[in-house]
Design a protein around this motif. Structure first.
Motif, PDB file in Angstrom:
ATOM      1  N   TYR A  85      48.978  46.326  34.452  1.00  0.00           N
ATOM      2  CA  TYR A  85      48.768  45.258  35.416  1.00  0.00           C
ATOM      3  C   TYR A  85      49.693  44.098  35.077  1.00  0.00           C
TER       4      TYR A  85
ATOM      5  N   LEU B 254      45.756  39.335  39.387  1.00  0.00           N
ATOM      6  CA  LEU B 254      46.074  40.523  38.606  1.00  0.00           C
ATOM      7  C   LEU B 254      46.579  41.597  39.565  1.00  0.00           C
TER       8      LEU B 254
ATOM      9  N   PHE C 275      48.048  45.337  40.263  1.00  0.00           N
ATOM     10  CA  PHE C 275      48.137  46.709  39.762  1.00  0.00           C
ATOM     11  C   PHE C 275      49.581  47.194  39.888  1.00  0.00           C
TER      12      PHE C 275
ATOM     13  N   PHE D  58      49.538  43.419  31.203  1.00  0.00           N
ATOM     14  CA  PHE D  58      48.392  43.973  30.492  1.00  0.00           C
ATOM     15  C   PHE D  58      48.387  45.487  30.608  1.00  0.00           C
TER      16      PHE D  58
ATOM     17  N   LEU E 180      37.163  48.966  32.495  1.00  0.00           N
ATOM     18  CA  LEU E 180      38.507  48.723  31.976  1.00  0.00           C
ATOM     19  C   LEU E 180      38.462  47.949  30.668  1.00  0.00           C
TER      20      LEU E 180
ATOM     21  N   PHE F  86      41.127  46.027  28.243  1.00  0.00           N
ATOM     22  CA  PHE F  86      42.479  45.486  28.326  1.00  0.00           C
ATOM     23  C   PHE F  86      43.052  45.206  26.946  1.00  0.00           C
ATOM     24  N   GLY F  87      44.367  45.359  26.844  1.00  0.00           N
ATOM     25  CA  GLY F  87      45.059  44.871  25.672  1.00  0.00           C
ATOM     26  C   GLY F  87      45.181  43.363  25.738  1.00  0.00           C
ATOM     27  N   ALA F  88      45.746  42.784  24.694  1.00  0.00           N
ATOM     28  CA  ALA F  88      45.848  41.327  24.609  1.00  0.00           C
ATOM     29  C   ALA F  88      46.874  40.748  25.559  1.00  0.00           C
ATOM     30  N   GLY F  89      47.752  41.585  26.068  1.00  0.00           N
ATOM     31  CA  GLY F  89      48.772  41.120  27.002  1.00  0.00           C
ATOM     32  C   GLY F  89      50.080  40.778  26.314  1.00  0.00           C
TER      33      GLY F  89
ATOM     34  N   MET G 134      32.303  51.033  43.185  1.00  0.00           N
ATOM     35  CA  MET G 134      31.944  50.245  42.013  1.00  0.00           C
ATOM     36  C   MET G 134      32.586  48.863  42.102  1.00  0.00           C
TER      37      MET G 134
ATOM     38  N   PHE H   1      33.040  45.222  39.604  1.00  0.00           N
ATOM     39  CA  PHE H   1      32.939  44.695  38.247  1.00  0.00           C
ATOM     40  C   PHE H   1      33.278  43.212  38.244  1.00  0.00           C
TER      41      PHE H   1
ATOM     42  N   TYR I 195      34.838  40.264  35.545  1.00  0.00           N
ATOM     43  CA  TYR I 195      35.542  40.037  34.287  1.00  0.00           C
ATOM     44  C   TYR I 195      35.718  38.544  34.047  1.00  0.00           C
TER      45      TYR I 195
ATOM     46  N   GLN J 146      38.252  35.788  31.917  1.00  0.00           N
ATOM     47  CA  GLN J 146      39.489  35.592  31.168  1.00  0.00           C
ATOM     48  C   GLN J 146      39.504  34.157  30.651  1.00  0.00           C
TER      49      GLN J 146
ATOM     50  N   GLN K 288      43.718  34.119  26.964  1.00  0.00           N
ATOM     51  CA  GLN K 288      43.164  35.368  26.437  1.00  0.00           C
ATOM     52  C   GLN K 288      43.290  36.508  27.448  1.00  0.00           C
ATOM     53  N   SER K 289      42.860  37.668  27.006  1.00  0.00           N
ATOM     54  CA  SER K 289      42.849  38.832  27.874  1.00  0.00           C
ATOM     55  C   SER K 289      41.557  38.852  28.690  1.00  0.00           C
ATOM     56  N   LEU K 290      41.377  39.901  29.455  1.00  0.00           N
ATOM     57  CA  LEU K 290      40.191  40.023  30.287  1.00  0.00           C
ATOM     58  C   LEU K 290      39.089  40.757  29.531  1.00  0.00           C
TER      59      LEU K 290
ATOM     60  N   LEU L  95      35.161  42.406  30.184  1.00  0.00           N
ATOM     61  CA  LEU L  95      34.194  42.812  31.185  1.00  0.00           C
ATOM     62  C   LEU L  95      32.866  42.119  30.949  1.00  0.00           C
TER      63      LEU L  95
ATOM     64  N   THR M 299      24.595  45.884  35.230  1.00  0.00           N
ATOM     65  CA  THR M 299      24.644  46.397  33.866  1.00  0.00           C
ATOM     66  C   THR M 299      25.565  45.514  33.057  1.00  0.00           C
TER      67      THR M 299
ATOM     68  N   GLU N 137      27.536  43.866  29.668  1.00  0.00           N
ATOM     69  CA  GLU N 137      28.174  44.239  28.415  1.00  0.00           C
ATOM     70  C   GLU N 137      27.590  43.405  27.283  1.00  0.00           C
TER      71      GLU N 137
ATOM     72  N   ILE O  76      38.891  31.924  33.870  1.00  0.00           N
ATOM     73  CA  ILE O  76      39.116  32.556  35.167  1.00  0.00           C
ATOM     74  C   ILE O  76      38.122  33.704  35.274  1.00  0.00           C
TER      75      ILE O  76
ATOM     76  N   LEU P 254      37.134  37.003  37.460  1.00  0.00           N
ATOM     77  CA  LEU P 254      37.741  37.934  38.413  1.00  0.00           C
ATOM     78  C   LEU P 254      36.764  39.055  38.755  1.00  0.00           C
TER      79      LEU P 254
ATOM     80  N   GLN Q  79      41.271  50.235  39.756  1.00  0.00           N
ATOM     81  CA  GLN Q  79      40.523  49.046  40.132  1.00  0.00           C
ATOM     82  C   GLN Q  79      41.504  48.012  40.654  1.00  0.00           C
ATOM     83  N   TYR Q  80      41.130  47.420  41.783  1.00  0.00           N
ATOM     84  CA  TYR Q  80      41.919  46.343  42.354  1.00  0.00           C
ATOM     85  C   TYR Q  80      41.157  45.046  42.164  1.00  0.00           C
ATOM     86  N   PHE Q  81      41.912  43.996  41.916  1.00  0.00           N
ATOM     87  CA  PHE Q  81      41.298  42.733  41.547  1.00  0.00           C
ATOM     88  C   PHE Q  81      41.431  41.681  42.641  1.00  0.00           C
TER      89      PHE Q  81
END
Lengths: 114, 113
Positions: A37, A45, A47, A91, A102, A104-107, B31, B33, B35, B37, B41-43, B45, B56, B58, B90, B92, B102-104
């Protein structure tokens, strides 16, 4: 638990250079999906590509290409002839077929200079 | 691919208040979800939004803090309750239609003062 590692924090290149982003993953599932991404400064974000665990064929899509190797659990991504508009955070992500969540890595922040 | 919109796109809130974020998909998705951020940082869930039943969550996220609704296959809300500056992030939402991708949505930028 699944895990994604992007060791490169930042990459800076001059326009038209190629950029390769590294991604290493961990999973116990036999069926999983790998993604790249892009997150430009605007924040959304986007894809880019997806690869299934049962398909190791590497492809090229426009300026994007990827190298998926199950033997080394790597899913590297290359931007050919980079452009300023490619500047973004990239990412790598992994989802498993049992729940599609999903991870994710740290980017990796890519800066393309004119 | 599904097109996802979020409201609001950004907000500035006072600590102790709550904000509800809406996520609308232009077609039915199997589905959804949510998230988070955090800055730089990263995303991560937060939860899977289940249609017609409780979400559900995390590890590290609880319903009292992040209540989620999903009344149908195209809409979901996330509430950030009793906010503190640490909730500045953020948020998302994403949707999966039937394939693996998955589309955001564009995200909601939240700043808590």
């Amino acid at each position: 638990a699944q895990k994604v590692t992007q060791a490169q924090t930042e990459i800076s290149v001059v326009e038209k250079e190629d950029v390769t982003l590294d991604c290493v993953y961990e999973t116990r599932d036999t069926t999983y999906y790998l993604f790249w991404y892009k997150q430009p400064p605007s924040g959304e974000l986007v894809f880019l590509i997806r690869r299934n665990s049962f398909d190791e064929q590497n492809e090229i899509s426009g300026r994007y290409s990827w190298n998926f190797q199950k033997s080394t659990s790597s899913f590297n991504f290359t931007i050919t002839a980079s452009q300023v508009v490619d500047s973004a955070v990239y990412f790598c992500a992994l989802s498993e077929a049992r729940d599609y969540k999903l991870s994710f890595g740290a980017g990796t922040t890519v800066t393309v200079r004119a | 691919s599904a097109v996802i919109s979020q409201k609001p796109s950004r907000d500035i809130c006072q600590r102790g208040t709550s904000l509800t974020i809406q996520c609308q998909v232009d077609s039915q998705v199997t589905m959804m979800f949510w998230y988070r951020q955090q800055p730089g940082q990263s995303l991560t869930l937060i939860a899977t939004a289940n249609q017609g039943s409780e979400a559900t969550y995390e590890s590290g996220f609880v319903i009292d803090k992040f209540p989620i609704s999903r009344p149908n296959l195209t809409f979901s809300t996330l509430t950030v309750s009793n906010m503190s500056p640490e909730d500045s992030s953020i948020y998302l939402c994403s949707g999966r239609q039937g394939g693996e991708t998955q589309y955001f949505g564009p995200g909601t930028r939240l700043l808590v003062l």
